[in-house]
Scaffold this motif. Structure first.
Motif, PDB file in Angstrom:
ATOM      1  N   ALA A  63      -2.473  19.815  12.455  1.00 54.65           N
ATOM      2  CA  ALA A  63      -3.393  20.931  12.222  1.00 54.65           C
ATOM      3  C   ALA A  63      -4.310  20.642  11.048  1.00 54.65           C
ATOM      4  CB  ALA A  63      -2.598  22.213  11.991  1.00 54.65           C
ATOM      5  N   ASP A  64      -3.866  19.793  10.127  1.00 55.66           N
ATOM      6  CA  ASP A  64      -4.658  19.453   8.949  1.00 55.66           C
ATOM      7  C   ASP A  64      -5.569  18.276   9.287  1.00 55.66           C
ATOM      8  OD1 ASP A  64      -5.658  18.705   6.480  1.00 55.66           O
ATOM      9  OD2 ASP A  64      -3.782  19.124   5.432  1.00 55.66           O
ATOM     10  N   PRO A  65      -6.876  18.460   9.345  1.00 53.14           N
ATOM     11  CA  PRO A  65      -7.766  17.359   9.727  1.00 53.14           C
ATOM     12  C   PRO A  65      -7.743  16.199   8.756  1.00 53.14           C
ATOM     13  CG  PRO A  65      -9.031  19.234   8.893  1.00 53.14           C
ATOM     14  CD  PRO A  65      -7.613  19.705   9.059  1.00 53.14           C
ATOM     15  N   ARG A  66      -7.277  16.423   7.548  1.00 52.94           N
ATOM     16  CA  ARG A  66      -7.246  15.342   6.566  1.00 52.94           C
ATOM     17  C   ARG A  66      -6.326  14.208   7.008  1.00 52.94           C
ATOM     18  NH1 ARG A  66      -5.718  18.520   1.180  1.00 52.94           N
ATOM     19  NH2 ARG A  66      -4.075  19.206   2.614  1.00 52.94           N
ATOM     20  N   LEU A  67      -5.321  14.539   7.828  1.00 52.88           N
ATOM     21  CA  LEU A  67      -4.370  13.526   8.275  1.00 52.88           C
ATOM     22  C   LEU A  67      -4.992  12.516   9.226  1.00 52.88           C
ATOM     23  CD1 LEU A  67      -1.364  15.941   8.761  1.00 52.88           C
ATOM     24  CD2 LEU A  67      -1.434  14.049   7.146  1.00 52.88           C
ATOM     25  N   ALA A  68      -6.148  12.847   9.778  1.00 54.14           N
ATOM     26  CA  ALA A  68      -6.818  11.942  10.712  1.00 54.14           C
ATOM     27  C   ALA A  68      -8.047  11.280  10.094  1.00 54.14           C
ATOM     28  CB  ALA A  68      -7.217  12.702  11.973  1.00 54.14           C
ATOM     29  N   GLU A  69      -8.321  11.552   8.828  1.00 57.25           N
ATOM     30  CA  GLU A  69      -9.511  11.004   8.198  1.00 57.25           C
ATOM     31  C   GLU A  69      -9.269   9.586   7.677  1.00 57.25           C
ATOM     32  OE1 GLU A  69     -10.993  13.555   5.177  1.00 57.25           O
ATOM     33  OE2 GLU A  69     -11.343  15.261   6.515  1.00 57.25           O
ATOM     34  N   THR A  70     -10.335   8.864   7.542  1.00 59.79           N
ATOM     35  CA  THR A  70     -10.273   7.535   6.947  1.00 59.79           C
ATOM     36  C   THR A  70      -9.962   7.658   5.457  1.00 59.79           C
ATOM     37  OG1 THR A  70     -11.913   6.743   8.531  1.00 59.79           O
ATOM     38  CG2 THR A  70     -11.572   5.405   6.552  1.00 59.79           C
ATOM     39  N   THR A  71      -9.158   6.747   4.968  1.00 60.88           N
ATOM     40  CA  THR A  71      -8.777   6.776   3.558  1.00 60.88           C
ATOM     41  C   THR A  71     -10.013   6.736   2.664  1.00 60.88           C
ATOM     42  OG1 THR A  71      -6.704   5.649   4.055  1.00 60.88           O
ATOM     43  CG2 THR A  71      -7.435   5.623   1.763  1.00 60.88           C
ATOM     44  N   ASP A  78      -7.985  -1.726  -0.159  1.00 62.16           N
ATOM     45  CA  ASP A  78      -6.920  -2.598  -0.666  1.00 62.16           C
ATOM     46  C   ASP A  78      -5.671  -2.396   0.187  1.00 62.16           C
ATOM     47  OD1 ASP A  78      -4.882  -3.872  -2.122  1.00 62.16           O
ATOM     48  OD2 ASP A  78      -5.897  -3.510  -4.027  1.00 62.16           O
ATOM     49  N   GLY A  79      -5.485  -3.247   1.195  1.00 57.07           N
ATOM     50  CA  GLY A  79      -4.371  -3.094   2.128  1.00 57.07           C
ATOM     51  C   GLY A  79      -3.010  -3.173   1.457  1.00 57.07           C
ATOM     52  N   THR A  80      -2.864  -4.017   0.449  1.00 56.21           N
ATOM     53  CA  THR A  80      -1.574  -4.154  -0.229  1.00 56.21           C
ATOM     54  C   THR A  80      -1.200  -2.867  -0.947  1.00 56.21           C
ATOM     55  OG1 THR A  80      -1.916  -6.524  -0.534  1.00 56.21           O
ATOM     56  CG2 THR A  80      -0.291  -5.453  -1.952  1.00 56.21           C
ATOM     57  N   ARG A  81      -2.172  -2.279  -1.626  1.00 59.61           N
ATOM     58  CA  ARG A  81      -1.882  -1.028  -2.335  1.00 59.61           C
ATOM     59  C   ARG A  81      -1.596   0.100  -1.352  1.00 59.61           C
ATOM     60  NH1 ARG A  81      -2.726  -1.692  -7.671  1.00 59.61           N
ATOM     61  NH2 ARG A  81      -4.278  -3.228  -8.378  1.00 59.61           N
ATOM     62  N   LEU A  82      -2.311   0.137  -0.239  1.00 53.65           N
ATOM     63  CA  LEU A  82      -2.048   1.169   0.769  1.00 53.65           C
ATOM     64  C   LEU A  82      -0.626   1.035   1.307  1.00 53.65           C
ATOM     65  CD1 LEU A  82      -5.392   1.102   2.795  1.00 53.65           C
ATOM     66  CD2 LEU A  82      -4.701   2.759   1.071  1.00 53.65           C
ATOM     67  N   ALA A  83      -0.214  -0.187   1.580  1.00 59.46           N
ATOM     68  CA  ALA A  83       1.142  -0.408   2.077  1.00 59.46           C
ATOM     69  C   ALA A  83       2.187  -0.026   1.030  1.00 59.46           C
ATOM     70  CB  ALA A  83       1.313  -1.872   2.492  1.00 59.46           C
ATOM     71  N   GLU A 109       3.240   9.401  10.903  1.00 63.75           N
ATOM     72  CA  GLU A 109       3.323   8.404   9.847  1.00 63.75           C
ATOM     73  C   GLU A 109       2.679   8.942   8.569  1.00 63.75           C
ATOM     74  OE1 GLU A 109       4.810   5.377   9.914  1.00 63.75           O
ATOM     75  OE2 GLU A 109       5.582   6.031  11.860  1.00 63.75           O
ATOM     76  N   PRO A 110       3.164   8.518   7.410  1.00 69.07           N
ATOM     77  CA  PRO A 110       2.480   8.921   6.175  1.00 69.07           C
ATOM     78  C   PRO A 110       1.055   8.394   6.163  1.00 69.07           C
ATOM     79  CG  PRO A 110       4.137   7.221   5.739  1.00 69.07           C
ATOM     80  CD  PRO A 110       4.337   7.662   7.154  1.00 69.07           C
ATOM     81  N   HIS A 111       0.145   9.225   5.703  1.00 73.09           N
ATOM     82  CA  HIS A 111      -1.279   8.881   5.693  1.00 73.09           C
ATOM     83  C   HIS A 111      -1.783   8.865   4.258  1.00 73.09           C
ATOM     84  CE1 HIS A 111      -5.520   8.737   6.522  1.00 73.09           C
ATOM     85  NE2 HIS A 111      -5.724   9.931   5.994  1.00 73.09           N
ATOM     86  N   VAL A 112      -2.388   7.755   3.857  1.00 72.24           N
ATOM     87  CA  VAL A 112      -2.989   7.674   2.526  1.00 72.24           C
ATOM     88  C   VAL A 112      -4.371   8.311   2.615  1.00 72.24           C
ATOM     89  CG1 VAL A 112      -3.712   6.196   0.637  1.00 72.24           C
ATOM     90  CG2 VAL A 112      -1.692   5.590   1.992  1.00 72.24           C
ATOM     91  N   TYR A 113      -4.467   9.499   2.057  1.00 75.27           N
ATOM     92  CA  TYR A 113      -5.733  10.241   2.102  1.00 75.27           C
ATOM     93  C   TYR A 113      -6.740   9.678   1.105  1.00 75.27           C
ATOM     94  CZ  TYR A 113      -8.986  14.132   1.419  1.00 75.27           C
ATOM     95  OH  TYR A 113     -10.122  14.885   1.302  1.00 75.27           O
ATOM     96  N   ALA A 124      -2.501   7.019  -5.539  1.00 76.22           N
ATOM     97  CA  ALA A 124      -2.733   7.331  -4.129  1.00 76.22           C
ATOM     98  C   ALA A 124      -2.266   8.751  -3.846  1.00 76.22           C
ATOM     99  CB  ALA A 124      -1.984   6.363  -3.230  1.00 76.22           C
ATOM    100  N   VAL A 125      -3.018   9.437  -2.984  1.00 76.81           N
ATOM    101  CA  VAL A 125      -2.616  10.741  -2.460  1.00 76.81           C
ATOM    102  C   VAL A 125      -2.137  10.510  -1.031  1.00 76.81           C
ATOM    103  CG1 VAL A 125      -3.368  13.065  -1.819  1.00 76.81           C
ATOM    104  CG2 VAL A 125      -4.240  11.996  -3.911  1.00 76.81           C
ATOM    105  N   VAL A 126      -0.857  10.778  -0.790  1.00 77.84           N
ATOM    106  CA  VAL A 126      -0.234  10.527   0.505  1.00 77.84           C
ATOM    107  C   VAL A 126       0.103  11.856   1.161  1.00 77.84           C
ATOM    108  CG1 VAL A 126       1.648   9.367   1.718  1.00 77.84           C
ATOM    109  CG2 VAL A 126       0.711   8.365  -0.365  1.00 77.84           C
ATOM    110  N   MET A 127      -0.133  11.945   2.485  1.00 76.98           N
ATOM    111  CA  MET A 127       0.124  13.179   3.227  1.00 76.98           C
ATOM    112  C   MET A 127       0.966  12.890   4.458  1.00 76.98           C
ATOM    113  SD  MET A 127      -3.640  14.991   3.147  1.00 76.98           S
ATOM    114  CE  MET A 127      -4.482  15.325   1.600  1.00 76.98           C
ATOM    115  N   GLN A 128       1.805  13.856   4.816  1.00 80.54           N
ATOM    116  CA  GLN A 128       2.579  13.778   6.053  1.00 80.54           C
ATOM    117  C   GLN A 128       3.026  15.176   6.435  1.00 80.54           C
ATOM    118  OE1 GLN A 128       5.893  11.055   5.971  1.00 80.54           O
ATOM    119  NE2 GLN A 128       6.122  11.045   8.196  1.00 80.54           N
TER     120      GLN A 128
END
Length: 436
Positions: A63-71, A78-83, A109-113, A124-128
């Protein structure tokens, strides 16, 4: 048309239909009709089935559109930091973490907003989504470096019980001096500390915090106490006094790591226990003149202090459970108590009343009292001294002999020079010289 009919009749004159031909034709027609009906029904079922599945898929979508947005953020690539951020979130959001927050399960899955740079280092701000008693809610966490050991951790997280409309805000970094607000609906403002006027009134000045890529970040570099910092979101410059329920709540990362969901909000006084607990028989002490009607010892002191602008704006406030009240010889009332506001030390306040019981004014007393007295307040207009020390016996004198008060609080004459305080634990009395 008649010629065609005659030609067809002539061409079939010698043809004889087999027995039952007409009945078979009718049955075939009925079967074809039934097949057509079935096809229509199956088509309708298929349509509704697809619609049903589609509805289910829509329900499964966050329901939260932020979960589908690009980081977002300057470190979003930075893929390493996202992981590392998602790994830290998964590690923290274990069964115990979920149980503490009343979360039955996590979905997706957890999403890095947001992944960006701050003065406290990368964060990082992480959402799930999490299932709580009232449905699916977006859980938001802050992942950053713990300065105590240099490891990447979840340093703060929201809970299903948090107000759903309040922006998520976090406090982290060395000394918990960095503040981060996620998706403020208007401008985020910060105040580093309260201002106190000469008459004791408290106010605040607010400075805007820019929002970049959906996040407002500010670090306290003034050297002041992080516990004194307040945040608010407003469509314009906030007033000097903002109602406490409008302030954004943050939990210092140090406290979050220690106590999790039970972490205290920023500015909350340690322990929150004021002197003279309710179990004491001396929580309400009447002193002074026996004639006249004193103010009620249960007057709403917090409301009085707020109306007089004598309190800071913060998430917590503590009033002492003891109060000394009474009348001075001229018939005017007073009430003395302590108040502790948002992490600062306890302050003594005196409420002064007129002869009709109306509140005249509120006085913020000096932060220190003549030791070892808990309270040593001099009333204006020569009305005397209010002195108190829980659990003690008090005597006083001007120039002559000691006079007993009979209880651990008293209104003594204005010309009193000394108060003797005897505590059972001390063994011998202490003499306090009252300032002139």
């Amino acid at each position: 048309m008649n010629g065609l009919r005659a030609a067809m009749r002539d061409s079939t004159r010698d043809v004889e239909a087999r027995t039952g031909f007409a009945a078979d034709v009718l049955r075939g027609a009925r079967r074809r009709k039934a097949r057509r009906r079935k096809s229509v029904v199956l088509a309708v079922v298929a349509v509704f089935g697809i619609t049903g599945v589609g509805t289910g898929l829509l329900r499964d979508r966050p329901a939260d559109p932020r979960l589908a947005e690009t980081t977002r953020g300057d470190l979003a690539g930075d893929g390493t930091r996202l992981a590392d951020a998602t790994t830290a979130w998964r590690y923290a959001a274990d069964a115990g973490w979920r149980q503490d927050r009343g979360i039955a399960e996590l979905r997706g899955e957890p999403h890095v907003y947001w992944m960006g740079s701050t003065q406290a280092g990368p964060a990082a701000v992480v959402m799930q989504e999490g299932l709580s008693g009232d449905g699916w809610r977006t859980l938001v966490g802050l992942v950053a470096t713990d300065p105590a050991d240099g490891r990447t951790k979840v340093l703060g997280s929201t809970n299903p019980a948090d107000p759903p409309t309040a922006p998520q805000a976090f406090q982290f970094g060395r000394g918990d001096n960095t503040f981060l607000v996620v998706d403020p609906p208007a401008t985020a403002y910060v105040s580093t500390a309260p201002d106190q006027a000469s008459d004791g009134r408290i106010s605040r000045r607010w400075a805007p915090v820019p929002t970049v890529d959906g996040v407002a970040v500010w670090t306290n570099t003034t050297g002041g106490d992080a516990a004194a910092v307040r945040l608010v979101v407003d469509t314009g410059q906030p007033p000097a006094r903002v109602a406490a329920d409008r302030l954004l709540t943050t939990h210092p990362a140090d406290d979050y790591l220690a106590d999790g969901v039970r972490a205290r909000p920023n500015g909350t006084a340690d322990g929150g226990v004021m002197p003279w607990p309710d179990t004491s028989p001396t929580t309400r002490l009447r002193v002074g003149a026996t004639a006249g009607t004193p103010p009620s010892p249960d007057v709403d002191v917090l409301r009085v202090l707020r109306d007089a602008e004598m309190t800071d704006v913060g998430p917590s406030a503590y009033l002492s459970t003891w109060r000394v009240y009474g009348n001075s010889p001229d018939g005017r009332g007073f009430l003395v108590c302590e108040y502790q506001d948002s992490g600062y030390r306890a302050t003594t306040f005196t409420l002064l009343f007129d002869r009709d019981g109306g509140l005249e004014r509120v006085v913020r007393e000096p932060e220190t009292s003549p030791s070892p007295l808990r309270t040593g307040v001099r009333l204006p207009d020569g009305r005397g001294w209010v002195v108190a020390q829980p659990g003690s016996t008090l005597r006083y004198r001007s120039t002559g002999d000691w006079q007993d008060t009979g209880q651990p609080a008293a209104l003594v004459p204005d010309d009193t020079a000394q108060v003797e305080v005897t505590l059972p634990s001390e063994g011998r009395p202490s003499v306090v010289d009252l300032p002139r």
